[in-house]
Write a protein that holds these residues in place. Structure first.
Motif, short mmCIF file in Angstrom:
data_model
loop_
_atom_site.label_atom_id
_atom_site.label_comp_id
_atom_site.label_asym_id
_atom_site.label_seq_id
_atom_site.Cartn_x
_atom_site.Cartn_y
_atom_site.Cartn_z
N ALA A 114 -12.94 -23.40 -20.73
CA ALA A 114 -14.25 -23.65 -21.36
C ALA A 114 -15.35 -23.61 -20.30
CB ALA A 114 -14.24 -24.99 -22.08
N LEU A 115 -15.07 -24.17 -19.13
CA LEU A 115 -16.05 -24.17 -18.04
C LEU A 115 -16.28 -22.75 -17.52
CD1 LEU A 115 -17.85 -25.87 -16.16
CD2 LEU A 115 -15.90 -26.10 -14.65
N ALA A 116 -15.21 -21.97 -17.41
CA ALA A 116 -15.35 -20.58 -16.95
C ALA A 116 -16.18 -19.76 -17.95
CB ALA A 116 -13.98 -19.95 -16.76
N SER A 117 -15.94 -19.99 -19.23
CA SER A 117 -16.71 -19.31 -20.26
C SER A 117 -18.19 -19.69 -20.16
CB SER A 117 -16.16 -19.68 -21.64
OG SER A 117 -16.95 -19.15 -22.65
N LEU A 118 -18.45 -20.96 -19.92
CA LEU A 118 -19.83 -21.43 -19.75
C LEU A 118 -20.50 -20.73 -18.57
CD1 LEU A 118 -22.15 -23.45 -20.44
CD2 LEU A 118 -21.07 -25.00 -18.79
N ARG A 119 -19.79 -20.63 -17.47
CA ARG A 119 -20.37 -19.98 -16.28
C ARG A 119 -20.70 -18.51 -16.55
NH1 ARG A 119 -16.92 -23.50 -12.43
NH2 ARG A 119 -18.47 -25.08 -11.93
N SER A 120 -19.86 -17.83 -17.32
CA SER A 120 -20.16 -16.42 -17.63
C SER A 120 -21.36 -16.33 -18.57
CB SER A 120 -18.94 -15.71 -18.21
OG SER A 120 -18.69 -16.14 -19.52
N GLU A 121 -21.50 -17.30 -19.49
CA GLU A 121 -22.69 -17.31 -20.35
C GLU A 121 -23.94 -17.59 -19.52
OE1 GLU A 121 -21.47 -20.26 -23.25
OE2 GLU A 121 -21.10 -18.69 -24.72
N PHE A 122 -23.82 -18.50 -18.56
CA PHE A 122 -24.96 -18.80 -17.68
C PHE A 122 -25.36 -17.57 -16.88
CE2 PHE A 122 -24.52 -23.71 -17.12
CZ PHE A 122 -25.05 -23.89 -18.39
N ALA A 123 -24.38 -16.77 -16.47
CA ALA A 123 -24.69 -15.58 -15.68
C ALA A 123 -25.53 -14.59 -16.48
CB ALA A 123 -23.40 -14.91 -15.20
N SER A 124 -25.39 -14.62 -17.81
CA SER A 124 -26.15 -13.69 -18.63
C SER A 124 -27.59 -14.14 -18.85
CB SER A 124 -25.46 -13.50 -19.99
OG SER A 124 -25.59 -14.67 -20.78
N LEU A 125 -27.91 -15.39 -18.52
CA LEU A 125 -29.29 -15.87 -18.65
C LEU A 125 -30.09 -15.38 -17.45
CD1 LEU A 125 -28.97 -19.59 -19.81
CD2 LEU A 125 -29.79 -17.65 -21.12
N ARG A 126 -31.19 -14.72 -17.72
CA ARG A 126 -31.97 -14.22 -16.59
C ARG A 126 -32.86 -15.31 -16.03
NH1 ARG A 126 -37.08 -11.94 -17.27
NH2 ARG A 126 -37.94 -12.16 -19.36
N THR A 127 -33.03 -15.27 -14.75
CA THR A 127 -33.81 -16.31 -14.07
C THR A 127 -34.98 -15.71 -13.30
OG1 THR A 127 -32.38 -16.18 -12.15
CG2 THR A 127 -31.80 -17.82 -13.81
N GLY A 128 -35.41 -14.53 -13.70
CA GLY A 128 -36.52 -13.89 -12.99
C GLY A 128 -36.04 -12.97 -11.89
N ARG A 129 -34.73 -12.98 -11.63
CA ARG A 129 -34.15 -12.09 -10.63
C ARG A 129 -33.22 -11.12 -11.35
NH1 ARG A 129 -34.03 -17.00 -8.04
NH2 ARG A 129 -31.89 -17.43 -8.62
N ALA A 130 -33.18 -9.90 -10.87
CA ALA A 130 -32.32 -8.88 -11.47
C ALA A 130 -30.86 -9.18 -11.20
CB ALA A 130 -32.69 -7.51 -10.92
N SER A 131 -30.04 -8.96 -12.21
CA SER A 131 -28.60 -9.15 -12.08
C SER A 131 -27.91 -8.24 -13.08
CB SER A 131 -28.25 -10.61 -12.37
OG SER A 131 -26.87 -10.76 -12.58
N ALA A 132 -26.87 -7.56 -12.64
CA ALA A 132 -26.14 -6.68 -13.55
C ALA A 132 -25.45 -7.49 -14.66
CB ALA A 132 -25.11 -5.86 -12.77
N SER A 133 -25.08 -8.73 -14.38
CA SER A 133 -24.36 -9.55 -15.36
C SER A 133 -25.25 -9.96 -16.53
CB SER A 133 -23.77 -10.78 -14.69
OG SER A 133 -24.80 -11.60 -14.19
#
Length: 185
Positions: free
Chosen positions: A19-38
């Motif tokens: 569940a925590l790993a899934s959360l981290r991958s969802e967090f990676a999809s949130l953009r924070t003003g910096r470009a990220s392929a994820s």
């Protein structure tokens, strides 16, 4: 203590960690003003009759901190990928250049940062619910076990609760970290 009963704490812990790993991958999809392929991971495109992730339709690069580029392999998919990105809710407008899509990442305003922080909170709450469901399953297993004394039941329930508390604490820490990252100007 009954020797033949074991609620498989390793499995419970593994499911909570999932569940925590899934959360981290969802967090990676949130953009924070910096470009990220994820940030493109949750977006799928109707390609060849099925929903396909963008990373299976082209090469994703991050050439500079505020730009993502996608080199689409099939010219017929360029329009579909562009449409999927526009309708994804990321707030990004792709610029089409042949088979290359350029995604300029705009600066986040205060209102959008607050919205993203709320979305992160929702993701964290979903992870907490998943952990609590695992806890409930584990405690139900203990409750259904035959031949366990009250002390043994309490000991197993305490073990499961300790795993739950640890997982919830990790989720809360990940949420706090992500919210700070989002709100950072």
């Amino acid at each position: 203590m009954s020797d033949d009963f074991d609620p498989d704490l390793d499995d419970i812990e593994k499911r909570m960690t999932g569940a925590l790993a899934s959360l981290r991958s969802e967090f990676a999809s949130l953009r924070t003003g910096r470009a990220s392929a994820s940030m493109l991971d949750p977006i799928t495109v109707d390609a060849y009759g099925q929903q396909t992730p963008i990373n299976q339709l082209g090469t994703i690069n991050v050439p500079e901190p505020r730009m993502v580029s996608i080199n689409i392999w099939d010219k017929a998919m360029v329009g579909k990928v562009e449409k999927a990105i526009r309708s994804s809710g990321l707030g990004i407008n792709p610029v089409v250049d042949g088979t290359i899509l350029r995604l300029p990442i705009p600066e986040l305003n205060e209102e959008r940062r607050r919205e993203l922080a709320k979305v992160a909170g929702q993701y964290a709450e979903h992870a907490r619910v998943a952990v609590r469901n695992v806890r409930r399953d584990g405690m139900d297993t203990v409750k259904r076990a035959d031949g366990l004394s009250e002390d043994d039941r309490k000991m197993w329930n305490d073990e499961i609760q300790a795993l739950t508390d640890s997982a919830i604490r990790k989720i809360d820490e990940a949420l706090e970290s992500k919210q700070q990252e989002i709100m950072q100007v």
